[in-house]
Design a protein around this motif. Sequence first.
Motif, PDB file in Angstrom:
ATOM      1  N   LEU A 137       6.456 -10.853  -3.691  1.00  0.00           N
ATOM      2  CA  LEU A 137       7.452  -9.779  -3.800  1.00  0.00           C
ATOM      3  C   LEU A 137       7.291  -9.020  -5.111  1.00  0.00           C
ATOM      4  O   LEU A 137       7.437  -7.801  -5.146  1.00  0.00           O
ATOM      5  N   ASP A 138       6.979  -9.744  -6.188  1.00  0.00           N
ATOM      6  CA  ASP A 138       6.698  -9.068  -7.467  1.00  0.00           C
ATOM      7  C   ASP A 138       5.529  -8.104  -7.313  1.00  0.00           C
ATOM      8  O   ASP A 138       5.560  -6.991  -7.842  1.00  0.00           O
ATOM      9  N   GLU A 139       4.494  -8.524  -6.575  1.00  0.00           N
ATOM     10  CA  GLU A 139       3.318  -7.666  -6.359  1.00  0.00           C
ATOM     11  C   GLU A 139       3.684  -6.424  -5.556  1.00  0.00           C
ATOM     12  O   GLU A 139       3.230  -5.319  -5.867  1.00  0.00           O
ATOM     13  N   ILE A 140       4.501  -6.592  -4.520  1.00  0.00           N
ATOM     14  CA  ILE A 140       4.937  -5.434  -3.723  1.00  0.00           C
ATOM     15  C   ILE A 140       5.727  -4.471  -4.607  1.00  0.00           C
ATOM     16  O   ILE A 140       5.475  -3.259  -4.607  1.00  0.00           O
ATOM     17  N   ILE A 141       6.664  -4.997  -5.365  1.00  0.00           N
ATOM     18  CA  ILE A 141       7.523  -4.163  -6.211  1.00  0.00           C
ATOM     19  C   ILE A 141       6.700  -3.464  -7.282  1.00  0.00           C
ATOM     20  O   ILE A 141       6.884  -2.265  -7.539  1.00  0.00           O
ATOM     21  N   GLU A 142       5.751  -4.168  -7.884  1.00  0.00           N
ATOM     22  CA  GLU A 142       4.910  -3.565  -8.920  1.00  0.00           C
ATOM     23  C   GLU A 142       4.070  -2.417  -8.367  1.00  0.00           C
ATOM     24  O   GLU A 142       3.924  -1.381  -9.002  1.00  0.00           O
ATOM     25  N   SER A 143       3.535  -2.577  -7.168  1.00  0.00           N
ATOM     26  CA  SER A 143       2.685  -1.519  -6.616  1.00  0.00           C
ATOM     27  C   SER A 143       3.501  -0.371  -6.020  1.00  0.00           C
ATOM     28  O   SER A 143       3.073   0.774  -6.047  1.00  0.00           O
ATOM     29  N   LYS A 177       0.804  -1.224   0.000  1.00  0.00           N
ATOM     30  CA  LYS A 177       0.000   0.000   0.000  1.00  0.00           C
ATOM     31  C   LYS A 177       0.836   1.273   0.000  1.00  0.00           C
ATOM     32  O   LYS A 177       0.296   2.359   0.127  1.00  0.00           O
ATOM     33  N   ASP A 178       2.132   1.158  -0.128  1.00  0.00           N
ATOM     34  CA  ASP A 178       2.993   2.325   0.013  1.00  0.00           C
ATOM     35  C   ASP A 178       3.944   2.437  -1.173  1.00  0.00           C
ATOM     36  O   ASP A 178       4.148   1.484  -1.909  1.00  0.00           O
ATOM     37  N   ASN A 179       4.501   3.595  -1.367  1.00  0.00           N
ATOM     38  CA  ASN A 179       5.550   3.805  -2.372  1.00  0.00           C
ATOM     39  C   ASN A 179       6.841   4.119  -1.639  1.00  0.00           C
ATOM     40  O   ASN A 179       6.823   4.776  -0.600  1.00  0.00           O
ATOM     41  N   CYS A 194       6.765   0.562  -6.900  1.00  0.00           N
ATOM     42  CA  CYS A 194       7.620   1.196  -7.914  1.00  0.00           C
ATOM     43  C   CYS A 194       8.939   1.755  -7.377  1.00  0.00           C
ATOM     44  O   CYS A 194       9.285   2.913  -7.634  1.00  0.00           O
ATOM     45  N   PRO A 195       9.711   0.971  -6.640  1.00  0.00           N
ATOM     46  CA  PRO A 195      11.014   1.487  -6.210  1.00  0.00           C
ATOM     47  C   PRO A 195      11.963   1.586  -7.400  1.00  0.00           C
ATOM     48  O   PRO A 195      11.780   0.902  -8.404  1.00  0.00           O
ATOM     49  N   SER A 196      12.975   2.420  -7.280  1.00  0.00           N
ATOM     50  CA  SER A 196      13.974   2.492  -8.351  1.00  0.00           C
ATOM     51  C   SER A 196      15.074   1.457  -8.136  1.00  0.00           C
ATOM     52  O   SER A 196      15.813   1.137  -9.056  1.00  0.00           O
ATOM     53  N   LEU A 197      15.174   0.928  -6.916  1.00  0.00           N
ATOM     54  CA  LEU A 197      16.214  -0.034  -6.571  1.00  0.00           C
ATOM     55  C   LEU A 197      15.642  -1.129  -5.685  1.00  0.00           C
ATOM     56  O   LEU A 197      14.927  -0.849  -4.727  1.00  0.00           O
ATOM     57  N   VAL A 198      15.988  -2.389  -6.018  1.00  0.00           N
ATOM     58  CA  VAL A 198      15.648  -3.545  -5.184  1.00  0.00           C
ATOM     59  C   VAL A 198      16.961  -4.241  -4.845  1.00  0.00           C
ATOM     60  O   VAL A 198      17.703  -4.643  -5.740  1.00  0.00           O
ATOM     61  N   VAL A 199      17.254  -4.357  -3.559  1.00  0.00           N
ATOM     62  CA  VAL A 199      18.458  -5.045  -3.105  1.00  0.00           C
ATOM     63  C   VAL A 199      18.028  -6.393  -2.532  1.00  0.00           C
ATOM     64  O   VAL A 199      17.189  -6.445  -1.630  1.00  0.00           O
ATOM     65  N   VAL A 200      18.583  -7.473  -3.077  1.00  0.00           N
ATOM     66  CA  VAL A 200      18.225  -8.834  -2.678  1.00  0.00           C
ATOM     67  C   VAL A 200      19.393  -9.443  -1.913  1.00  0.00           C
ATOM     68  O   VAL A 200      20.526  -9.434  -2.394  1.00  0.00           O
ATOM     69  N   GLY A 201      19.111  -9.987  -0.733  1.00  0.00           N
ATOM     70  CA  GLY A 201      20.162 -10.544   0.101  1.00  0.00           C
ATOM     71  C   GLY A 201      20.514 -11.985  -0.198  1.00  0.00           C
ATOM     72  O   GLY A 201      21.672 -12.374  -0.084  1.00  0.00           O
ATOM     73  N   LEU A 202      19.551 -12.801  -0.564  1.00  0.00           N
ATOM     74  CA  LEU A 202      19.817 -14.222  -0.795  1.00  0.00           C
ATOM     75  C   LEU A 202      20.587 -14.396  -2.095  1.00  0.00           C
ATOM     76  O   LEU A 202      20.127 -14.010  -3.159  1.00  0.00           O
TER      77      LEU A 202
END
Length: 161
Positions: free
Chosen positions: A103-109, A73-75, A111-119
């Motif tokens: 996670l795809d749904e969170i990212i799609e809603s 629900k947030d950007n 719209c961050p410019s950067l996604v950092v993945v730890g695994l």
Amino acid sequence: MSSPEILDFLSNLSQYIVGVIGENDDPSISKWLKTKGVLLDGKTLSLSIGPERIKFAGLGVNVNQEVVGRLRKDNYDIFVTYYPPLLLGNKFMGRYSVGYGFLDEIIESACPSLVVVGLSYEAPIIIDKNNILYLSPSPCYRGGYMLLEYDFEKLRIISYR
């Protein structure tokens, strides 16, 4: 050096450290991040960097529906996650089929410019897809790290391993 000593050392090199908890993290890492107020597990955090504010969100290994719903629900500008999104799971894990659709749904809603993945089980990953930059350093216990500079115009990768 203990994990908190390493984090203290890194925080002296950088203005900001934020994080989420992974599966094999030393418990002292979570304690250090909580003490400093920068543990992103299931929440957002806005930091003032110069005259600008960057909004972070994060999701570690402790996932529940309430948190996922709230993050949808947030950007925010930067999303930090332990697990890779389903969209990129195979790229991050090579031959293994991993990744999570929520996670795809969170990212799609969001719209961050950067996604950092730890695994990560392999070499560092840098993927630009749909105007979102996805980054994953190689595992920390193998000496992996990623140093970034974010200046609101573009993201610059200073160094990684």
